[in-house]
Design a protein around this motif. Structure first.
Motif, mmCIF file in Angstrom:
data_model
loop_
_atom_site.group_PDB
_atom_site.id
_atom_site.type_symbol
_atom_site.label_atom_id
_atom_site.label_comp_id
_atom_site.label_asym_id
_atom_site.label_seq_id
_atom_site.Cartn_x
_atom_site.Cartn_y
_atom_site.Cartn_z
ATOM 1 N N ILE A 1 0.593 2.949 -2.764
ATOM 2 C CA ILE A 1 0.075 4.301 -2.642
ATOM 3 C C ILE A 1 -0.754 4.616 -3.872
ATOM 4 O O ILE A 1 -0.414 4.229 -4.990
ATOM 5 C CB ILE A 1 1.222 5.313 -2.451
ATOM 6 N N SER B 1 5.544 7.223 0.133
ATOM 7 C CA SER B 1 5.076 8.547 -0.259
ATOM 8 C C SER B 1 5.432 8.759 -1.727
ATOM 9 O O SER B 1 6.187 7.983 -2.308
ATOM 10 C CB SER B 1 5.724 9.640 0.615
ATOM 11 N N THR C 1 -2.855 4.837 1.289
ATOM 12 C CA THR C 1 -1.712 3.940 1.359
ATOM 13 C C THR C 1 -2.135 2.607 1.963
ATOM 14 O O THR C 1 -3.176 2.513 2.637
ATOM 15 C CB THR C 1 -0.574 4.525 2.205
ATOM 16 N N TYR D 1 -0.171 -1.165 3.624
ATOM 17 C CA TYR D 1 1.083 -1.792 4.034
ATOM 18 C C TYR D 1 0.843 -3.246 4.432
ATOM 19 O O TYR D 1 -0.220 -3.589 4.977
ATOM 20 C CB TYR D 1 1.688 -1.071 5.245
#
Length: 126
Positions: A51, A71, A58, A60
């Motif tokens: 992040i 977050s 963000t 992944y």
């Protein structure tokens, strides 16, 4: 200087959920991109999620997309990893990391992170 302490790991059954927290100290915490990495026994440490310093971007790894959410709350100097629909292959020690250099495109590069926590164990039983 940033110090990081992870918490929230534990033992959970497949399909369950956990929320990891990473508490940071230091006035510059909000200037750092944050990442979660994991390391299973006998395997290399791998990127899980990242992040940006603002929380606006963000990234992944494909294997957790749609299941994990990263977050941050800069007012609390804390970053979170919400993990849902956990699988046995998610079992690992999870580490949070902080760095001023990672961008959204380079968050997965472990060597760009300057500070690391001690890790928290996540075990998912089948």
């Amino acid at each position: 200087q940033v110090q990081l302490v992870e918490s929230g790991g534990g033992l959970v059954q497949a399909g369950g959920s956990l929320r990891l927290s990473c508490a940071g100290s230091g006035r510059t915490f909000s200037r750092h991109a944050m990442g979660w990495f994991r390391q299973a026994p006998g395997k290399e440490r791998e990127f899980v999620a990242g992040i940006s310093w603002s929380g606006g971007s963000t990234n992944y790894v494909d294997s957790v997309k749609g299941r994990f959410t990263i977050s941050r709350d800069n007012a609390k100097n804390t970053v979170y990893l919400q993990m849902n629909s956990l699988k046995p292959e998610d079992t690992a020690v999870y580490y949070c990391a902080a760095g001023e250099r990672p961008t959204i495109a380079t968050m997965m590069q472990r060597l760009l992170y300057e500070y690391w926590g001690q890790g928290t164990q996540v075990t998912v039983s089948s």
